[in-house]
Scaffold this motif. Structure first.
Motif, PDB file in Angstrom:
ATOM      1  N   ASN A 202       0.956  -1.364   0.058  1.00  0.00           N
ATOM      2  CA  ASN A 202       0.178  -0.062   0.101  1.00  0.00           C
ATOM      3  C   ASN A 202       0.964   1.277  -0.035  1.00  0.00           C
ATOM      4  OD1 ASN A 202      -2.389  -1.409  -0.127  1.00  0.00           O
ATOM      5  ND2 ASN A 202      -2.243  -1.790   2.492  1.00  0.00           N
ATOM      6  N   ARG A 203       2.062   1.183  -0.642  1.00  0.00           N
ATOM      7  CA  ARG A 203       2.805   2.325  -0.872  1.00  0.00           C
ATOM      8  C   ARG A 203       3.225   2.347  -2.349  1.00  0.00           C
ATOM      9  NH1 ARG A 203       4.938   5.583   3.841  1.00  0.00           N
ATOM     10  NH2 ARG A 203       4.199   4.258   5.613  1.00  0.00           N
ATOM     11  N   ARG A 204       3.569   3.610  -2.790  1.00  0.00           N
ATOM     12  CA  ARG A 204       3.979   3.853  -4.112  1.00  0.00           C
ATOM     13  C   ARG A 204       5.141   4.383  -4.227  1.00  0.00           C
ATOM     14  NH1 ARG A 204       3.002   9.178  -6.075  1.00  0.00           N
ATOM     15  NH2 ARG A 204       1.766  10.424  -4.614  1.00  0.00           N
ATOM     16  N   VAL A 205       5.981   4.751  -5.314  1.00  0.00           N
ATOM     17  CA  VAL A 205       7.058   5.420  -5.819  1.00  0.00           C
ATOM     18  C   VAL A 205       6.606   6.623  -6.174  1.00  0.00           C
ATOM     19  CG1 VAL A 205       9.181   5.260  -6.781  1.00  0.00           C
ATOM     20  CG2 VAL A 205       8.144   3.295  -6.346  1.00  0.00           C
ATOM     21  N   ALA A 206       7.095   7.787  -5.383  1.00  0.00           N
ATOM     22  CA  ALA A 206       6.708   9.397  -6.004  1.00  0.00           C
ATOM     23  C   ALA A 206       8.081   9.584  -6.769  1.00  0.00           C
ATOM     24  CB  ALA A 206       6.517  10.155  -4.612  1.00  0.00           C
ATOM     25  N   THR A 207       8.061   9.225  -8.071  1.00  0.00           N
ATOM     26  CA  THR A 207       9.244   9.637  -9.008  1.00  0.00           C
ATOM     27  C   THR A 207       9.376  11.062  -9.021  1.00  0.00           C
ATOM     28  OG1 THR A 207       7.657   9.395 -10.808  1.00  0.00           O
ATOM     29  CG2 THR A 207       9.127   7.531 -10.199  1.00  0.00           C
ATOM     30  N   ASP A 208       8.291  11.801  -9.011  1.00  0.00           N
ATOM     31  CA  ASP A 208       8.466  13.486  -9.016  1.00  0.00           C
ATOM     32  C   ASP A 208       9.174  13.981  -7.944  1.00  0.00           C
ATOM     33  OD1 ASP A 208       7.175  13.316 -11.510  1.00  0.00           O
ATOM     34  OD2 ASP A 208       5.270  13.988 -10.612  1.00  0.00           O
ATOM     35  N   PHE A 242       9.233   9.821  -0.247  1.00  0.00           N
ATOM     36  CA  PHE A 242       9.469   9.116  -1.632  1.00  0.00           C
ATOM     37  C   PHE A 242       8.634   8.051  -1.732  1.00  0.00           C
ATOM     38  CE2 PHE A 242      14.047  10.842  -0.679  1.00  0.00           C
ATOM     39  CZ  PHE A 242      13.603  11.750  -1.291  1.00  0.00           C
ATOM     40  N   PHE A 243       8.069   7.347  -0.808  1.00  0.00           N
ATOM     41  CA  PHE A 243       7.209   6.259  -0.659  1.00  0.00           C
ATOM     42  C   PHE A 243       5.685   6.500  -0.158  1.00  0.00           C
ATOM     43  CE2 PHE A 243      11.507   4.572  -1.119  1.00  0.00           C
ATOM     44  CZ  PHE A 243      11.288   3.766  -2.317  1.00  0.00           C
ATOM     45  N   PRO A 244       5.016   7.356  -0.480  1.00  0.00           N
ATOM     46  CA  PRO A 244       3.754   7.705   0.210  1.00  0.00           C
ATOM     47  C   PRO A 244       2.667   6.879   0.124  1.00  0.00           C
ATOM     48  CG  PRO A 244       3.784   8.798  -1.964  1.00  0.00           C
ATOM     49  CD  PRO A 244       4.934   8.112  -1.905  1.00  0.00           C
ATOM     50  N   VAL A 245       1.766   6.786   1.110  1.00  0.00           N
ATOM     51  CA  VAL A 245       0.931   5.886   1.287  1.00  0.00           C
ATOM     52  C   VAL A 245      -0.085   5.952   0.053  1.00  0.00           C
ATOM     53  CG1 VAL A 245      -1.178   5.132   2.635  1.00  0.00           C
ATOM     54  CG2 VAL A 245       0.701   5.780   3.594  1.00  0.00           C
ATOM     55  N   SER A 246      -0.457   4.649  -0.541  1.00  0.00           N
ATOM     56  CA  SER A 246      -1.370   4.524  -1.701  1.00  0.00           C
ATOM     57  C   SER A 246      -2.080   3.342  -1.693  1.00  0.00           C
ATOM     58  CB  SER A 246      -0.462   4.768  -2.843  1.00  0.00           C
ATOM     59  OG  SER A 246      -1.270   4.320  -4.296  1.00  0.00           O
ATOM     60  N   PRO A 247      -3.214   3.099  -1.247  1.00  0.00           N
ATOM     61  CA  PRO A 247      -4.000   2.071  -0.895  1.00  0.00           C
ATOM     62  C   PRO A 247      -3.881   1.200  -2.380  1.00  0.00           C
ATOM     63  CG  PRO A 247      -5.033   3.659   0.350  1.00  0.00           C
ATOM     64  CD  PRO A 247      -4.116   4.556  -0.556  1.00  0.00           C
ATOM     65  N   GLY A 248      -3.652   0.086  -2.401  1.00  0.00           N
ATOM     66  CA  GLY A 248      -3.906  -0.723  -3.722  1.00  0.00           C
ATOM     67  C   GLY A 248      -2.635  -0.943  -4.421  1.00  0.00           C
ATOM     68  N   THR A 249      -1.620  -0.255  -4.071  1.00  0.00           N
ATOM     69  CA  THR A 249      -0.236  -0.361  -4.852  1.00  0.00           C
ATOM     70  C   THR A 249       0.634  -0.783  -4.092  1.00  0.00           C
ATOM     71  OG1 THR A 249      -1.078   1.981  -5.964  1.00  0.00           O
ATOM     72  CG2 THR A 249       1.410   1.358  -6.108  1.00  0.00           C
ATOM     73  N   GLN A 250       1.565  -1.787  -4.805  1.00  0.00           N
ATOM     74  CA  GLN A 250       2.630  -2.361  -4.049  1.00  0.00           C
ATOM     75  C   GLN A 250       3.768  -1.892  -4.736  1.00  0.00           C
ATOM     76  OE1 GLN A 250       1.029  -3.757  -1.703  1.00  0.00           O
ATOM     77  NE2 GLN A 250      -0.944  -3.661  -2.935  1.00  0.00           N
ATOM     78  N   VAL A 251       5.184  -1.889  -4.013  1.00  0.00           N
ATOM     79  CA  VAL A 251       6.278  -1.678  -4.497  1.00  0.00           C
ATOM     80  C   VAL A 251       7.426  -2.693  -4.084  1.00  0.00           C
ATOM     81  CG1 VAL A 251       8.317  -0.032  -4.485  1.00  0.00           C
ATOM     82  CG2 VAL A 251       5.922   0.745  -4.510  1.00  0.00           C
ATOM     83  N   LEU A 252       8.112  -3.132  -4.810  1.00  0.00           N
ATOM     84  CA  LEU A 252       9.294  -4.144  -4.486  1.00  0.00           C
ATOM     85  C   LEU A 252      10.397  -4.195  -5.505  1.00  0.00           C
ATOM     86  CD1 LEU A 252       8.262  -7.934  -5.378  1.00  0.00           C
ATOM     87  CD2 LEU A 252       6.773  -5.976  -6.328  1.00  0.00           C
ATOM     88  N   GLY A 253      11.536  -4.569  -5.067  1.00  0.00           N
ATOM     89  CA  GLY A 253      12.645  -4.561  -5.752  1.00  0.00           C
ATOM     90  C   GLY A 253      14.094  -4.601  -5.437  1.00  0.00           C
ATOM     91  N   PRO A 254      15.203  -5.110  -6.020  1.00  0.00           N
ATOM     92  CA  PRO A 254      16.289  -5.179  -5.124  1.00  0.00           C
ATOM     93  C   PRO A 254      17.103  -3.895  -5.097  1.00  0.00           C
ATOM     94  CG  PRO A 254      16.445  -6.082  -7.588  1.00  0.00           C
ATOM     95  CD  PRO A 254      14.971  -5.831  -7.191  1.00  0.00           C
ATOM     96  N   LEU A 303      27.460  11.026  -9.406  1.00  0.00           N
ATOM     97  CA  LEU A 303      26.341  11.046 -10.467  1.00  0.00           C
ATOM     98  C   LEU A 303      25.174  10.451  -9.879  1.00  0.00           C
ATOM     99  CD1 LEU A 303      25.442  12.093 -13.256  1.00  0.00           C
ATOM    100  CD2 LEU A 303      26.016  10.017 -14.131  1.00  0.00           C
ATOM    101  N   ASP A 304      24.028  11.354  -9.559  1.00  0.00           N
ATOM    102  CA  ASP A 304      22.931  10.591  -9.063  1.00  0.00           C
ATOM    103  C   ASP A 304      21.764  10.461 -10.184  1.00  0.00           C
ATOM    104  OD1 ASP A 304      23.875  10.737  -6.517  1.00  0.00           O
ATOM    105  OD2 ASP A 304      22.136  12.127  -5.813  1.00  0.00           O
ATOM    106  N   VAL A 305      21.331   9.316 -10.353  1.00  0.00           N
ATOM    107  CA  VAL A 305      20.419   8.814 -11.611  1.00  0.00           C
ATOM    108  C   VAL A 305      18.940   8.260 -11.192  1.00  0.00           C
ATOM    109  CG1 VAL A 305      20.175   7.663 -13.877  1.00  0.00           C
ATOM    110  CG2 VAL A 305      22.441   8.385 -12.779  1.00  0.00           C
ATOM    111  N   LEU A 306      18.030   8.775 -11.978  1.00  0.00           N
ATOM    112  CA  LEU A 306      16.709   8.393 -11.464  1.00  0.00           C
ATOM    113  C   LEU A 306      16.028   7.982 -13.125  1.00  0.00           C
ATOM    114  CD1 LEU A 306      14.300   7.674  -9.958  1.00  0.00           C
ATOM    115  CD2 LEU A 306      13.469  10.115 -10.399  1.00  0.00           C
ATOM    116  N   GLY A 307      15.628   6.652 -13.445  1.00  0.00           N
ATOM    117  CA  GLY A 307      15.316   6.340 -14.643  1.00  0.00           C
ATOM    118  C   GLY A 307      13.732   5.688 -14.276  1.00  0.00           C
ATOM    119  N   GLU A 308      12.896   5.894 -15.430  1.00  0.00           N
ATOM    120  CA  GLU A 308      11.431   5.475 -15.129  1.00  0.00           C
ATOM    121  C   GLU A 308      10.888   4.929 -16.326  1.00  0.00           C
ATOM    122  OE1 GLU A 308       7.219   7.590 -13.932  1.00  0.00           O
ATOM    123  OE2 GLU A 308       8.938   8.730 -14.029  1.00  0.00           O
ATOM    124  N   LEU A 309      10.276   3.898 -16.287  1.00  0.00           N
ATOM    125  CA  LEU A 309       9.626   3.079 -17.528  1.00  0.00           C
ATOM    126  C   LEU A 309       8.288   2.973 -16.954  1.00  0.00           C
ATOM    127  CD1 LEU A 309       9.192   1.779 -20.247  1.00  0.00           C
ATOM    128  CD2 LEU A 309      10.233  -0.372 -19.214  1.00  0.00           C
TER     129      LEU A 309
END
Length: 733
Positions: A202-208, A242-254, A303-309
């Motif tokens: 129940n969290r999302r990635v706030a890319t902005d 950066f990871f605000p509450v968002s019901p129904g949304t899941q985030v995972l990754g290495p 160098l800080d990098v942020l990529g989004e697909l």
């Protein structure tokens, strides 16, 4: 205004049945109300008693800790709060209890209301082969923790956030990593120094927000914390951002860290930290990381990098920013870059390193402000000397841009000198054109006397090449200026003959099979096979839920145009297409993105006001007539997916929800995999449409199909306005 601690205490007291309106009382006391201060004094014992009861409910059942906190209840709270510790074997457990205070006009010290039922805990370990610590913060709606434990050459770091709002779904975020010293060697000089992961329910990635914090290093500091215990407070707030509450949304990754060429005590020549995250059900991939090159004293670059697909938005976005970078120990290195690739509507490609040509707008791409790639002399011991060089390079679908500048200055009080040279160039491909701006100059000051020379100009071409130069010379007693324009070469090749038959150009569009396609056939409960790319050429499969659509991208239909494909017509023409075939009836219109400026002759004012891209009519839907005689038997193959029941042992192992006093919300998270599968309606609740335009003439307002239609109609007399705008009556002015 009452601060956040007072607000938390007020909520806690209200939940316990004590309704004093503490927030309003504090506001009145801060404003100098003696009566409100009297109410606080009269209820001070009750407020502190209830606050302490709630405080004990929030404290984990750690032996010796509750007893240590008993002294908080019997003492007058300090404005700085109270800290208590308890020994637990080789561990030292500490708890800091904040207090709610309010400043009273006329009093030097703040008025202490009570301990707040929100605490921050710490844990320190000091045992053979085991060292580290942790931090814990408990409030009525959030449990936050961080820890770092070292076991021999292995160090485990982590942070977690758990929110259980009343009446809402619980949300959980866990960041965990293991560091190896020395790194695990992978060959060819590469080593794996850290591995971990991020999981959010129940969290999302706030890319902005991540993109906004690239420049100051805040994004990388939160995703790859150096010491989560020491920086616990800052880390928790950054993770919430950066990871605000968002019901129904899941985030995972290495997450992982790689190094190359170990230099011993000096570290590694190259270090890369990366997190690859997947957000579901949006199918959005996010790559965030930091690359470091450390070769003192030659180079130190971060160098800080942020990529989004983003599959749903059909967008690939990459941003990179240099942070705290230096070269040769005397130069500060700065700069940023961005890549945008969109295959949706409208499609575009933008690549920029250091920015764009001054004044260039990369719309429809959304690109944050860019910082030029530059070197600046940074020598505090030589403040009289300045040197800076910067530049940029950008590529878009129809342009190539490059530029740079160099500035040198010396200021010795009595004598000073400054010189600079700059160049900006932009090349457009269709039609081909080169424009260059250049500037150079120097200035010298001796005591009260000064002088110098500057030159600037532009170069445009071809057809013909035009060079404009301006020179200004500043002398002791007078200034001299000169400018001139030179034209070189022919005026350009003869223009292509005008197109006389626009309709003939559409013949190829009718033979193009890709212009006929199925649309609106998304069935969220099933996936159709085979995919469109596996069908025979010229074949289109249409779902019963969808429709057949014909579109083309050569020319907007129904719009009076003056050019097509870069060639001029022999006069203004309007092209339209109608479906006339047995068994087919023309349905509703189908729109697509067009750039009206490539089809119309616009004045400078119209080009500034007209939207660069608009959805104009490109085709139409086709309604197929039913033919019972053509019915055929069909076998439909499908695959079914179901959720695997949760392991009872796992549920038992996660019984720590009892200890954390958040059982209800945590159990919902644990039980979710065993719940019955459900199909939810994920159709958007809000949609965005193209802005409507109209033409106002003689006090009458007439709607237009698009902004381009409105501007063309306004040429006959009147003005073009967006539908929400209102014409101004000039009679009263």
């Amino acid at each position: 205004m009452a601060d956040q601690l007072v607000q938390d205490l007020d909520n806690a007291l209200a939940a316990a049945g004590v309704h004093l309106g503490l927030v309003n009382l504090v506001d009145q006391v801060a404003g100098g109300s003696a009566s409100a201060l009297g109410v606080l004094d009269a209820n001070r014992a009750l407020i502190r008693q209830k606050a302490f009861e709630l405080l004990l409910q929030a404290v984990p059942n750690v032996p010796g800790l509750r007893e240590a906190l008993q002294s908080v209840d019997g003492t007058d709270p300090s404005p700085a709060g109270a800290t208590r510790t308890a020994a637990l074997g080789p561990a030292l457990v500490g708890v800091t209890v904040p207090t709610a205070v309010v400043k009273v006009p006329g009093r030097a010290d703040p008025y202490v209301i009570a301990p707040v039922p929100s605490l921050t805990g710490s844990l320190g370990l000091d045992a053979p082969e085991l060292s580290g610590g942790g931090a814990l913060a408990v409030s009525p709606e959030r449990l936050a923790g961080a820890f770092g434990v070292g076991v021999g050459p292995l160090k485990v770091l982590g942070a977690a956030l758990l929110r259980v709002p009343p009446g809402r779904a619980a949300s959980l975020l866990v960041l965990l990593s293991a560091r190896f010293a020395p790194a695990v060697q992978l060959g060819f000089g590469f080593g794996l120094s850290e591995v971990g992961g991020i999981v959010g329910a129940n969290r999302r990635v706030a890319t902005d927000r991540l993109r906004q914090r690239l420049a100051d290093g805040g994004a990388a500091a939160a995703l790859f914390p150096a010491d989560p215990v020491r920086d616990a407070g800052t880390l928790w707030e950054a993770l919430e951002e950066f990871f605000p509450v968002s019901p129904g949304t899941q985030v995972l990754g290495p997450t992982f860290a790689l190094s190359w060429l170990d230099l011993g005590d000096a570290g590694s020549l190259v270090q890369a930290d990366a997190a690859l995250l997947l957000q579901l059900p949006d199918a959005k991939f996010v790559l965030a990381g930091r690359a470091t090159i450390d070769l003192p004293p030659v180079l130190a670059v971060k160098l800080d990098v942020l990529g989004e697909l983003d599959v749903s938005r059909q967008l690939v976005a990459v941003d990179a920013v240099l942070v705290d970078s230096r070269a040769l120990s005397v130069f500060r290195v700065t700069g940023s870059g961005a890549i945008r690739v969109c295959w949706g509507s409208p499609p575009y490609v933008v690549v920029a390193v250091g920015g764009f040509y001054p004044g260039f707008d990369p719309a429809p791409a959304v690109v944050p402000p860019q910082q030029r790639l530059g070197l600046a002399l940074d020598l505090p011991s030589l403040p009289f000397l300045s040197l800076r060089a910067d530049g940029y390079l950008a590529i878009t679908a129809n342009s190539f841009q490059v530029g740079g500048s160099i500035e040198v200055g010396v200021d010795l009080a009595v004598i000073a000198a400054h010189g600079s040279i700059a160049l900006d160039a932009i090349v457009t491909f269709d039609p081909f054109h080169l424009h260059v701006d250049f500037q150079a100059g120097w200035q010298v000051r001796v005591a009260i006397f000064s002088g110098g020379i500057s030159a600037s100009g532009t170069v445009d071409g071809p057809g013909p090449w035009t060079i404009h130069v301006s020179v200004s010379k500043e002398l002791l007693l007078d200034d001299i200026s000169w400018s001139d324009t030179f034209r070189i070469g022919p005026a350009g090749p003869a223009p292509a003959p005008p197109i006389q038959d626009v309709a003939a150009l559409l013949a190829a569009e009718f033979r193009r099979a890709s212009n006929l396609h199925a649309d609106g056939a998304q069935d969220r409960s099933a996936a159709l096979a085979p995919a469109a790319g596996r069908l025979p050429d010229g074949t289109v499969v249409v779902s019963p839920l969808g429709r057949l659509r014909w579109t083309q991208g050569l020319v907007p239909l129904g719009l009076p145009i003056a050019r097509v494909g870069g060639r001029r017509l022999d006069g203004q023409r309007s092209v339209d297409v109608a479906a006339q075939s047995t068994g087919v009836t023309q349905g509703g219109r189908a729109d697509d993105w067009f750039a009206p400026g490539t089809y119309l002759d616009l004045t400078r004012a119209e080009a500034c006001q007209l939207p660069p891209f608009q959805r104009l009519r490109a085709g139409f839907d086709l309604e197929l007539h039913d033919d019972p005689g053509a019915a055929q038997a069909c076998t439909i193959k499908f695959q079914a997916y179901w959720r695997r029941p949760a392991d009872p042992k796992l549920i038992l192992a996660l019984g720590l929800s009892e200890v954390l006093s958040h059982r209800t919300g945590f159990d919902r998270l644990v039980a979710a995999p065993a719940a019955a599968p459900t199909v939810t309606n994920r159709s958007p609740l809000v949609s965005v449409g193209q802005e409507a335009w109209s033409t106002v003439a003689g006090g009458t307002r007439a709607p237009a199909d698009s902004a381009a239609h409105a501007f063309l109609a306004a040429r006959e007399g009147g003005i073009a306005l967006a539908a929400e705008d209102r014409p101004v009556d000039a009679k009263g002015l």
